[in-house]
Design a protein around this motif. Sequence first.
Motif, PDB file in Angstrom:
ATOM      1  N   ARG A 248       0.829  -1.206   0.000  1.00 29.68           N
ATOM      2  CA  ARG A 248       0.000   0.000   0.000  1.00 29.68           C
ATOM      3  C   ARG A 248       0.865   1.258   0.000  1.00 29.68           C
ATOM      4  NH1 ARG A 248      -4.767   1.614   4.360  1.00 29.68           N
ATOM      5  NH2 ARG A 248      -5.296   3.617   3.380  1.00 29.68           N
ATOM      6  N   ALA A 249       1.978   1.235   0.750  1.00 29.31           N
ATOM      7  CA  ALA A 249       2.874   2.402   0.790  1.00 29.31           C
ATOM      8  C   ALA A 249       3.448   2.694  -0.595  1.00 29.31           C
ATOM      9  CB  ALA A 249       3.993   2.165   1.800  1.00 29.31           C
ATOM     10  N   ARG A 250       3.786   1.646  -1.347  1.00 30.22           N
ATOM     11  CA  ARG A 250       4.308   1.857  -2.702  1.00 30.22           C
ATOM     12  C   ARG A 250       3.229   2.440  -3.612  1.00 30.22           C
ATOM     13  NH1 ARG A 250       6.062  -3.503  -1.687  1.00 30.22           N
ATOM     14  NH2 ARG A 250       8.247  -3.589  -1.003  1.00 30.22           N
TER      15      ARG A 250
ATOM     16  N   ASP B 203       0.638   4.224  -2.668  1.00 35.39           N
ATOM     17  CA  ASP B 203       0.387   5.601  -2.239  1.00 35.39           C
ATOM     18  C   ASP B 203       1.465   6.548  -2.766  1.00 35.39           C
ATOM     19  OD1 ASP B 203      -1.878   4.814  -0.890  1.00 35.39           O
ATOM     20  OD2 ASP B 203      -0.895   4.660   1.066  1.00 35.39           O
TER      21      ASP B 203
ATOM     22  N   SER C   1      -2.420   9.253   3.339  1.00 33.78           N
ATOM     23  CA  SER C   1      -1.234   8.420   3.139  1.00 33.78           C
ATOM     24  C   SER C   1      -0.001   9.130   3.686  1.00 33.78           C
ATOM     25  CB  SER C   1      -1.045   8.110   1.649  1.00 33.78           C
ATOM     26  OG  SER C   1      -0.774   9.297   0.925  1.00 33.78           O
ATOM     27  N   ALA C   2       1.080   8.378   3.797  1.00 34.47           N
ATOM     28  CA  ALA C   2       2.326   8.942   4.329  1.00 34.47           C
ATOM     29  C   ALA C   2       2.858  10.080   3.458  1.00 34.47           C
ATOM     30  CB  ALA C   2       3.370   7.832   4.477  1.00 34.47           C
TER      31      ALA C   2
ATOM     32  N   GLU D  62       6.324   8.527  10.231  1.00 33.45           N
ATOM     33  CA  GLU D  62       5.924   7.490   9.278  1.00 33.45           C
ATOM     34  C   GLU D  62       6.892   6.312   9.307  1.00 33.45           C
ATOM     35  OE1 GLU D  62       3.067   7.615   7.873  1.00 33.45           O
ATOM     36  OE2 GLU D  62       2.682   9.658   8.573  1.00 33.45           O
TER      37      GLU D  62
ATOM     38  N   LEU E 237       6.217   2.366   9.955  1.00 32.92           N
ATOM     39  CA  LEU E 237       6.618   1.389   8.948  1.00 32.92           C
ATOM     40  C   LEU E 237       7.452   0.263   9.563  1.00 32.92           C
ATOM     41  CD1 LEU E 237       6.169   1.268   5.836  1.00 32.92           C
ATOM     42  CD2 LEU E 237       8.501   2.118   5.590  1.00 32.92           C
TER      43      LEU E 237
ATOM     44  N   ILE F 103      11.483   2.393   0.981  1.00 33.98           N
ATOM     45  CA  ILE F 103      10.281   3.237   1.046  1.00 33.98           C
ATOM     46  C   ILE F 103      10.598   4.560   1.746  1.00 33.98           C
ATOM     47  CG2 ILE F 103       7.973   3.426   2.055  1.00 33.98           C
ATOM     48  CD1 ILE F 103       7.701   0.393   1.625  1.00 33.98           C
ATOM     49  N   THR F 104      11.282   4.497   2.874  1.00 36.21           N
ATOM     50  CA  THR F 104      11.635   5.735   3.569  1.00 36.21           C
ATOM     51  C   THR F 104      12.610   6.567   2.738  1.00 36.21           C
ATOM     52  OG1 THR F 104      13.377   4.538   4.767  1.00 36.21           O
ATOM     53  CG2 THR F 104      11.242   4.772   5.857  1.00 36.21           C
TER      54      THR F 104
ATOM     55  N   TRP G 117      10.532   8.603   0.465  1.00 32.77           N
ATOM     56  CA  TRP G 117       9.958   9.747   1.182  1.00 32.77           C
ATOM     57  C   TRP G 117      10.989  10.858   1.356  1.00 32.77           C
ATOM     58  CZ3 TRP G 117       7.668   6.298   5.640  1.00 32.77           C
ATOM     59  CH2 TRP G 117       6.541   5.619   5.146  1.00 32.77           C
TER      60      TRP G 117
END
Length: 234
Positions: free
Chosen positions: A54-56, A58, A85-86, A127, A131, A210-211, A214
């Motif tokens: 889901r994070a990807r 978003d 979302s984040a 976030e 995670l 993922i981070t 961001w």
Amino acid sequence: MKMETIQAGEAIDFSAVGLFLQSSLTVQVVMIILLLASFWAWAIIIQKYLVFARARRDMAAFDRAFWSGEPLDDLFDRIGDRPRSAPERIFAAGMTEWNRSQRDSGDLIPGSLARIDRAMNIAIQREEARLFKGLSFLATVGSTSPFIGLFGTVWGIKTAFEGIALSQDTSLAVVAPGIAEALLATALGLVAAIPAVIFYNKLSGDADRITGNWENFADEFASLLSRQIEEPAA
């Protein structure tokens, strides 16, 4: 004598459930702990895979919206007070600080860019904590389960030798059940530890990527705001 030994061995249940029921209370407690740890580890693994997927999605959706050419103020207004979302929360943190840094005359308060960076970094840290939540449990299971299983094995072997001493019989039919019960604890420890270690390394790498996305977005956003600050002065 040999036939009696064979018949005694056949009467013993060597299935996992049978060995569990025949083992001592201490070994049973060890096995239950390992089974619960394995179950909880797999629950975290599945949950993290869903969260990371889901994070990807978003991040990809927000990237399309951010680089679509829509004015940032309009995007911020569309996201509203409750970003979902984040990436939206990181963007909202930066835009909120941007709006707070503007004077009524339209000028910016000195040090605005540093405060915007700090606001987005704080949002990223929040976030990131969400995670990585639960991954430390995988690391704990991976590092301690073999030793917990080994403790159950040692205790089971001790109990088996005590039984041999009391029965005054060293035949395989007497020795094998106790050894099998003890080794089952080690096997359960490895069953819990191996997936936990593998998926901890995999999920930790995914979380870092993922981070990293961001943080790259926050840097790009800060660069855009920096150009807007410097253009009027030029």
